[in-house]
Scaffold this active site. Structure first.
Site, short mmCIF file in Angstrom:
data_model
loop_
_atom_site.label_atom_id
_atom_site.label_comp_id
_atom_site.label_asym_id
_atom_site.label_seq_id
_atom_site.Cartn_x
_atom_site.Cartn_y
_atom_site.Cartn_z
N TYR A 164 8.33 23.42 -0.84
CA TYR A 164 9.36 22.71 -1.62
C TYR A 164 9.32 21.18 -1.46
CZ TYR A 164 11.76 23.21 2.90
OH TYR A 164 12.08 23.19 4.24
N ARG B 235 14.15 14.98 7.98
CA ARG B 235 13.70 16.08 8.84
C ARG B 235 12.18 16.19 8.68
NH1 ARG B 235 14.87 21.16 6.03
NH2 ARG B 235 12.63 21.23 5.81
N HIS C 268 12.48 23.43 8.28
CA HIS C 268 13.87 23.72 8.67
C HIS C 268 13.93 24.37 10.07
CE1 HIS C 268 18.04 24.97 8.32
NE2 HIS C 268 17.69 26.22 8.54
C1 LIG Z 1 28.57 29.02 5.98
C2 LIG Z 1 27.08 29.09 5.97
N1 LIG Z 1 26.42 29.25 4.81
C3 LIG Z 1 25.07 29.29 4.80
C4 LIG Z 1 24.35 29.23 5.96
C5 LIG Z 1 22.82 29.32 5.94
N2 LIG Z 1 22.25 28.02 6.29
C6 LIG Z 1 21.80 27.77 7.55
S1 LIG Z 1 21.23 26.22 7.71
C7 LIG Z 1 21.55 25.85 6.10
C8 LIG Z 1 21.22 24.48 5.56
C9 LIG Z 1 22.10 23.42 6.12
O1 LIG Z 1 21.63 22.17 5.74
P1 LIG Z 1 22.25 20.84 6.36
O2 LIG Z 1 23.73 20.94 6.46
O3 LIG Z 1 21.71 19.73 5.55
O4 LIG Z 1 21.70 20.80 7.84
P2 LIG Z 1 20.18 20.69 8.37
O5 LIG Z 1 19.70 22.10 8.56
O6 LIG Z 1 19.40 19.94 7.36
O7 LIG Z 1 20.29 19.97 9.66
C10 LIG Z 1 22.08 26.95 5.44
C11 LIG Z 1 22.45 26.97 4.01
C12 LIG Z 1 25.08 29.08 7.17
N3 LIG Z 1 24.47 28.98 8.35
N4 LIG Z 1 26.44 29.01 7.15
#
Ligand SMILES: Cc1ncc(C[n+]2csc(CCOP(=O)(O)OP(=O)(O)O)c2C)c(N)n1
Ligand SMILES: [Mg+2]
Length: 358
Positions: free
Chosen positions: A271, A258, A262
């Site tokens: 980070y 990425r 975020h």
């Molecule tokens: C069940 C749940 N827990 C926590 C969150 C908060 N949250 C939103 S995005 C994220 C990170 C997800 O990372 P990843 O699966 O690697 O996807 P990326 O954002 O890197 O595409 C988190 C913890 C959420 N949306 N849903």
């Protein structure tokens, strides 16, 4: 099924090196034909431009939030190219570029990120489920849809996108188990972009690779260089064919990165090191594909220019359409869930009405 058949390659499958030169193709995969790769290039150029435009719209207050997928275009586009129009896609919040590449209206795609209460497009007509924010819940929905298609006698395939962080969720594991037992025609496509917001992969999982998470459930799995469109497409083609021809589910992990924070609400410099980001700039999926196609005589300067021109036109249309204020009725929010509103919903509706009167 023997474990050997299920195991991913020990290193990610790759067809094109970072400098754009071809490497000896791994056995067992077909090189996608030139016309599809060219189409992939064109859609990646538009996708990247759309992504940059959407990021700019957050700065202009036209979008509430935008999770960029810059650097992940090979995954976004190959995921779409591997599917037929009657196949289903179950995306996450990060996959707007894939939706645009699938031909959905960009303004509809951005509805949710603009603060709308619905996903903006018609999931039944487009065969694209709403972009999912609760991590991994879409994987269970995808398995249900895949099983339904099979029961109806359709030969459609369902592809569920998920992030590296999402693979730690219980729902993901339940989905794998359920899919394998049902032999559902579903492809789980993990875009491992190395971070779950600020949490790096090493703090997320001790698995040798996320692709190994399929084995325990009896799911055939593969890992691929996620910045190599040729490889991602070849692997997803094989995964989709496996699912379509009754082989059951397939798990693909794409190693990517990425490039941006975020979302626009995040400061990634808190980070991760600048050097790490620079290192991944060198692995850029779009530059790599362009060099590869040019070296094979499939692409010339005129065609590259035309792709960028088309992308500029696309971005201009997005800008223009997003400048018009959406017509939103805030009370619609209370309408399409229950036939008869619950007391709590009625109370919330009244509260909103009194707030809007002030
Ligand atoms: C069940 C749940 N827990 C926590 C969150 C908060 N949250 C939103 S995005 C994220 C990170 C997800 O990372 P990843 O699966 O690697 O996807 P990326 O954002 O890197 O595409 C988190 C913890 C959420 N949306 N849903
Ligand atoms: Mg991630």
């Amino acid at each position: 099924m023997s474990v050997d058949v299920l195991l991913p390659s020990p290193v990610p499958v790759r067809f094109v090196a970072e400098d754009g030169t071809a490497v000896p193709p791994p056995t067992g995969y077909r090189v996608p034909e030139g016309e599809r790769l060219l189409e992939g290039f064109r859609r990646m150029v538009v996708g990247r431009r759309f992504d940059r435009q959407a990021t700019a719209l957050t700065k202009q207050g036209r979008l509430a939030v935008y999770p960029s997928s810059r650097g992940q275009e090979a995954c976004q586009i190959a995921g779409v190219l591997a599917l037929r129009d009657d196949d289903w896609l179950f995306p996450t919040y990060r996959d707007s570029v894939a939706l645009v590449a699938r031909g959905l209206d960009p303004v509809e795609v951005l509805t949710l990120l603009r603060g709308g209460w619905h996903c903006g497009y018609d999931p039944a007509a487009t065969r694209v489920a709403p972009q999912c924010t609760p991590l991994a819940t879409q994987t269970i929905h995808a398995v249900g849809m895949a099983d339904a298609l099979r029961r109806k006698g359709e030969d459609g395939v369902v592809m569920a996108f998920i992030g590296d962080g999402g693979t730690s969720e219980g729902d993901f594991h339940e989905a794998l188990n359920y899919a394998a037992v049902l032999r559902a025609p579903v492809v789980f496509f993990v875009q491992n972009n190395k971070y779950a917001i600020s949490v790096p992969l090493a703090k997320q999982s001790a698995a040798p690779a996320l692709a190994y998470k399929g084995i325990g459930y009896g799911i055939r799995s593969e890992q691929v260089d996620g910045n190599d469109l040729v490889a991602v497409l070849a692997v997803l083609d094989a995964a989709v064919e496996h699912a379509r021809t009754g082989g059951g589910p397939f798990l693909v992990e794409a190693h990517t990165y990425r490039m941006d924070p975020h979302t626009n609400a995040d400061d990634a410099s808190r980070y991760r090191e600048k050097q790490e980001v620079e290192r991944w700039e060198a692995a850029d999926p779009l530059a790599r594909l362009e060099t590869y196609l040019r070296e094979r005589g499939l692409l010339d300067a005129d065609a590259v220019g035309a792709a960028h021109e088309a992308a500029e036109k696309f971005a201009a249309r997005v800008r223009e359409d997003m400048n018009a204020d959406p017509e939103a009725d805030p009370f619609e929010l209370f309408e399409h869930v229950f036939a008869e509103a619950t007391p709590q919903l009625r109370e919330q509706r009244a509260l909103l009405a009194s707030e809007l009167e002030d």
